[in-house]
Motif scaffolding. Structure first.
Motif, PDB file in Angstrom:
ATOM      1  N   ARG A 422       0.862  -1.187   0.000  1.00  9.09           N
ATOM      2  CA  ARG A 422       0.000   0.000   0.000  1.00  9.09           C
ATOM      3  C   ARG A 422       0.898   1.237   0.000  1.00  9.09           C
ATOM      4  NH1 ARG A 422      -2.419  -3.692   3.432  1.00  9.09           N
ATOM      5  NH2 ARG A 422      -4.563  -4.279   2.876  1.00  9.09           N
ATOM      6  N   PRO A 423       1.362   1.649  -1.174  1.00  7.54           N
ATOM      7  CA  PRO A 423       2.332   2.744  -1.263  1.00  7.54           C
ATOM      8  C   PRO A 423       1.846   4.039  -0.610  1.00  7.54           C
ATOM      9  CG  PRO A 423       2.131   1.606  -3.360  1.00  7.54           C
ATOM     10  CD  PRO A 423       1.054   1.076  -2.492  1.00  7.54           C
ATOM     11  N   ALA A 424       0.564   4.338  -0.703  1.00  6.58           N
ATOM     12  CA  ALA A 424       0.068   5.594  -0.137  1.00  6.58           C
ATOM     13  C   ALA A 424       0.316   5.647   1.367  1.00  6.58           C
ATOM     14  CB  ALA A 424      -1.421   5.759  -0.448  1.00  6.58           C
ATOM     15  N   GLU A 425       0.141   4.507   2.052  1.00  2.45           N
ATOM     16  CA  GLU A 425       0.374   4.476   3.493  1.00  2.45           C
ATOM     17  C   GLU A 425       1.853   4.642   3.818  1.00  2.45           C
ATOM     18  OE1 GLU A 425      -1.309   0.945   5.103  1.00  2.45           O
ATOM     19  OE2 GLU A 425      -3.336   1.344   4.321  1.00  2.45           O
ATOM     20  N   CYS A 426       2.715   4.038   3.023  1.00  2.00           N
ATOM     21  CA  CYS A 426       4.158   4.136   3.274  1.00  2.00           C
ATOM     22  C   CYS A 426       4.690   5.533   2.980  1.00  2.00           C
ATOM     23  CB  CYS A 426       4.898   3.098   2.431  1.00  2.00           C
ATOM     24  SG  CYS A 426       4.545   1.390   2.903  1.00  2.00           S
ATOM     25  N   LEU A 427       4.017   6.250   2.090  1.00  2.00           N
ATOM     26  CA  LEU A 427       4.441   7.607   1.743  1.00  2.00           C
ATOM     27  C   LEU A 427       3.824   8.666   2.653  1.00  2.00           C
ATOM     28  CD1 LEU A 427       4.186   7.281  -2.133  1.00  2.00           C
ATOM     29  CD2 LEU A 427       6.291   7.763  -0.862  1.00  2.00           C
ATOM     30  N   ALA A 428       2.923   8.279   3.521  1.00  2.00           N
ATOM     31  CA  ALA A 428       2.257   9.247   4.392  1.00  2.00           C
ATOM     32  C   ALA A 428       3.275   9.941   5.283  1.00  2.00           C
ATOM     33  CB  ALA A 428       1.207   8.537   5.244  1.00  2.00           C
ATOM     34  N   GLY A 429       3.174  11.248   5.383  1.00  2.00           N
ATOM     35  CA  GLY A 429       4.078  12.027   6.217  1.00  2.00           C
ATOM     36  C   GLY A 429       5.369  12.423   5.541  1.00  2.00           C
ATOM     37  N   MET A 430       5.605  11.961   4.325  1.00  2.00           N
ATOM     38  CA  MET A 430       6.803  12.343   3.588  1.00  2.00           C
ATOM     39  C   MET A 430       6.548  13.654   2.845  1.00  2.00           C
ATOM     40  SD  MET A 430       8.790   9.834   4.354  1.00  2.00           S
ATOM     41  CE  MET A 430       7.917   9.548   5.891  1.00  2.00           C
ATOM     42  N   ASP A 431       7.495  14.582   2.936  1.00  2.00           N
ATOM     43  CA  ASP A 431       7.329  15.877   2.274  1.00  2.00           C
ATOM     44  C   ASP A 431       8.102  15.992   0.970  1.00  2.00           C
ATOM     45  OD1 ASP A 431       5.618  16.926   4.226  1.00  2.00           O
ATOM     46  OD2 ASP A 431       7.327  17.402   5.515  1.00  2.00           O
ATOM     47  N   ARG A 432       9.273  15.341   0.902  1.00  2.00           N
ATOM     48  CA  ARG A 432      10.100  15.431  -0.307  1.00  2.00           C
ATOM     49  C   ARG A 432      10.509  14.023  -0.728  1.00  2.00           C
ATOM     50  NH1 ARG A 432      13.894  19.896  -1.446  1.00  2.00           N
ATOM     51  NH2 ARG A 432      15.528  18.312  -1.157  1.00  2.00           N
ATOM     52  N   VAL A 433      10.253  13.710  -1.986  1.00  2.00           N
ATOM     53  CA  VAL A 433      10.555  12.377  -2.522  1.00  2.00           C
ATOM     54  C   VAL A 433      11.421  12.529  -3.760  1.00  2.00           C
ATOM     55  CG1 VAL A 433       9.597  10.262  -3.522  1.00  2.00           C
ATOM     56  CG2 VAL A 433       8.377  11.427  -1.672  1.00  2.00           C
ATOM     57  N   TRP A 434      12.532  11.813  -3.765  1.00  2.00           N
ATOM     58  CA  TRP A 434      13.346  11.711  -4.982  1.00  2.00           C
ATOM     59  C   TRP A 434      12.831  10.527  -5.778  1.00  2.00           C
ATOM     60  CZ3 TRP A 434      16.824  15.365  -6.304  1.00  2.00           C
ATOM     61  CH2 TRP A 434      17.258  16.227  -5.303  1.00  2.00           C
ATOM     62  N   LEU A 435      12.464  10.770  -7.019  1.00  2.00           N
ATOM     63  CA  LEU A 435      11.949   9.721  -7.900  1.00  2.00           C
ATOM     64  C   LEU A 435      12.967   9.453  -8.999  1.00  2.00           C
ATOM     65  CD1 LEU A 435       9.667   7.863  -8.973  1.00  2.00           C
ATOM     66  CD2 LEU A 435       8.775   9.862 -10.208  1.00  2.00           C
ATOM     67  N   VAL A 436      13.358   8.197  -9.159  1.00  2.00           N
ATOM     68  CA  VAL A 436      14.297   7.793 -10.206  1.00  2.00           C
ATOM     69  C   VAL A 436      13.588   6.786 -11.100  1.00  2.00           C
ATOM     70  CG1 VAL A 436      16.574   6.840 -10.735  1.00  2.00           C
ATOM     71  CG2 VAL A 436      16.218   8.115  -8.602  1.00  2.00           C
ATOM     72  N   VAL A 437      13.472   7.118 -12.393  1.00  2.00           N
ATOM     73  CA  VAL A 437      12.790   6.245 -13.350  1.00  2.00           C
ATOM     74  C   VAL A 437      13.713   5.972 -14.527  1.00  2.00           C
ATOM     75  CG1 VAL A 437      10.508   7.075 -12.704  1.00  2.00           C
ATOM     76  CG2 VAL A 437      11.718   8.183 -14.580  1.00  2.00           C
ATOM     77  N   THR A 438      13.478   4.871 -15.214  1.00  2.00           N
ATOM     78  CA  THR A 438      14.276   4.542 -16.391  1.00  2.00           C
ATOM     79  C   THR A 438      13.855   5.411 -17.573  1.00  2.00           C
ATOM     80  OG1 THR A 438      12.726   2.783 -16.948  1.00  2.00           O
ATOM     81  CG2 THR A 438      14.676   2.163 -15.683  1.00  2.00           C
TER      82      THR A 438
END
Length: 478
Positions: A422-438
């Motif tokens: 459940r990604p939404a729950e794991c991301l809760a409370g995070m303000d800044r996310v580094w996203l790395v995609v191919t």
């Protein structure tokens, strides 16, 4: 083959020095420049794990390579995991291979053939490519030539100590690279061809010498067979035109590969019966793997790098028909023709060369811009691009927390980590996310599929995007 008459040629005892030093000089040049590519990242990931986790990895996906990983585990513990340190065993193996190729050529034909074969091997782009890679192919190439040389010695002067040395070399060859055991087909024909000359029952002794390999490798083969779909799921069945591309693939240069094949054909014609062992050492592994690859997806050109020294030996026989200066000029020409490929493989180990994945550049972006509390997300996760391993290697302890991971690669006994259901729950409370995609993505968020993409798009916006070769880095803010 030439039988020993009064011992080895004293004038050629040091025939190995020139080819070995030349190979070492070429392979060490720029050895740490190209960043580790995905296969090397797998080596680093495995070798840097505790032994228990390494054993668990062997039981899930990579049994065939696990003996090499075990060797690299010990190596990294002593020499560290810098790019140069990871690649140094391969460089040393290729230098030793060149020397042994010279000795084998001297033993089978003559000192000049051995010298030219070893020097030709030194200048091939493929020698540099696989001598600068933290993978088992260079070690397998060394062991293939060593086992063949020990077989020649055992057939010429039979004795249990020589056969024991051969048995150890073959077992080590199989542990390093299972496909390289196709070389034994050439050994079998050679043993049968010499069964009526000299003392001793050579076929029986040869079979007995293989027993340790059979006993040691049977469990490994059975385990690796069950992992084939995961380990080789990206490989397609072989096609007839794959054979035509093989020389360029193992030599890492089409023109140099063509030159090598032409010289090897001339050398085989010149040697006649003496070409039996080196000729079959090239042909039989290629044909056996190709035949198997028509049915089962196994055809990967780099798996056949170990046949290259034997092709160089045949080519050396062709070059030995002319005086030494012109022969050396041809070797130099091969080196000059391969210079563009030598330069490009030191920029990247990806194939094609245009398919660079800049893990190092992405890691630098994250390192320069991160703040305390930042987290990182990768997409796709279960991919052979190993985005997480690439950034982990270059960032080390400085990397942001991998927020979606529930079980890392080591604990899972795999090359990929397990992610939050459940990604939404794991991301809760995070303000800044580094996203790395191919790939190069103008809208990195749109490239993330499934629930992970939905969660990111629902709560985050893209603040900035950094395109890098082969991948894209984005900073997301809530």
């Amino acid at each position: 083959m030439r039988e020993a008459e009064g011992g080895p040629d004293r004038t050629g005892r040091l025939i190995w020095i020139g080819p070995s030093l030349a190979t070492l000089a070429v392979v060490l040049t720029g050895i740490g420049h190209a960043q580790p590519w995905r296969d090397e990242l797998a080596t680093w990931s495995a070798a840097s794990r505790p032994l228990g986790d390494l054993v668990r990895l062997a039981g899930t996906i990579d049994a065939a390579t696990s003996p090499y990983y075990l060797f690299m585990h010990a190596w990294v513990a002593v020499f560290g995991d810098s790019v140069t340190a990871l690649r140094l065993p391969a460089a040393l193996a290729m230098a030793a291979t060149a020397g042994l190729t010279a000795v084998l050529g001297q033993r089978l034909v003559g000192a000049r053939v051995g010298l030219l074969a070893g020097l030709l091997f030194a200048v091939l782009p493929g020698t540099s490519r696989y001598g600068q890679e933290a993978r088992p192919y260079a070690l397998a190439t060394f062991l293939a030539v060593l086992a063949t040389l020990l077989l020649v010695e055992a057939l010429a002067r039979p004795g249990w100590t020589r056969w024991a040395g051969y048995a150890v070399a073959v077992a080590a060859l199989g542990l390093t690279h299972l496909v390289a055991l196709t070389l034994l087909a050439a050994h079998a024909v050679t043993v049968l061809a010499t069964r009526r000359t000299g003392p001793g029952n050579r076929p029986l002794r040869w079979v007995l010498a293989l027993l340790p390999t059979v006993l040691l490798l049977t469990p490994l083969v059975l385990l690796a067979r069950g992992q084939r779909s995961r380990q080789l799921g990206w490989v397609e069945t072989a096609r007839p035109d794959d054979l035509a591309a093989l020389a360029g693939g193992v030599a890492q240069s089409g023109v140099v590969g063509g030159l090598l094949v032409g010289l090897a054909a001339l050398g085989a014609a010149r040697l006649g019966r003496r070409a039996l062992l080196p000729g079959l050492a090239v042909l039989l592994p290629v044909l056996l793997l190709f035949a198997a690859g028509l049915v089962v997806p196994l055809w990967v050109p780099r798996y056949l790098v170990f046949v290259v020294p034997f092709a160089c030996l045949l080519a050396g026989a062709a070059l030995a028909t002319v005086p030494l200066p012109p022969a050396l000029a041809v070797v130099a020409l091969a080196g000059l023709l391969g210079l563009p490929d030598q330069a490009s493989l030191r920029r990247t180990h990806e194939w094609p060369r245009s398919a660079t994945v800049d893990y190092r550049g992405a890691a630098r972006i994250v390192a320069d811009g991160q703040r305390p509390g930042d987290v990182i997300v990768y997409s796709p996760r279960e991919s052979w691009f190993f985005l997480d391993l690439g950034l982990a290697y270059h960032l080390g302890d400085r990397r942001p927390r991998d927020v979606l991971v529930t079980e890392d690669q080591a604990r899972r006994g795999d090359l990929w980590a397990a992610e939050c259901a459940r990604p939404a729950e794991c991301l809760a409370g995070m303000d800044r996310v580094w996203l790395v995609v191919t790939g190069r993505r103008e809208d990195p968020l749109a490239a993330v599929p499934g629930a992970k993409g939905d969660a990111l798009r629902a709560d985050f916006t893209v603040e900035r995007v950094w395109p890098r070769p082969g991948l894209t880095v984005a900073l997301l803010t809530r």
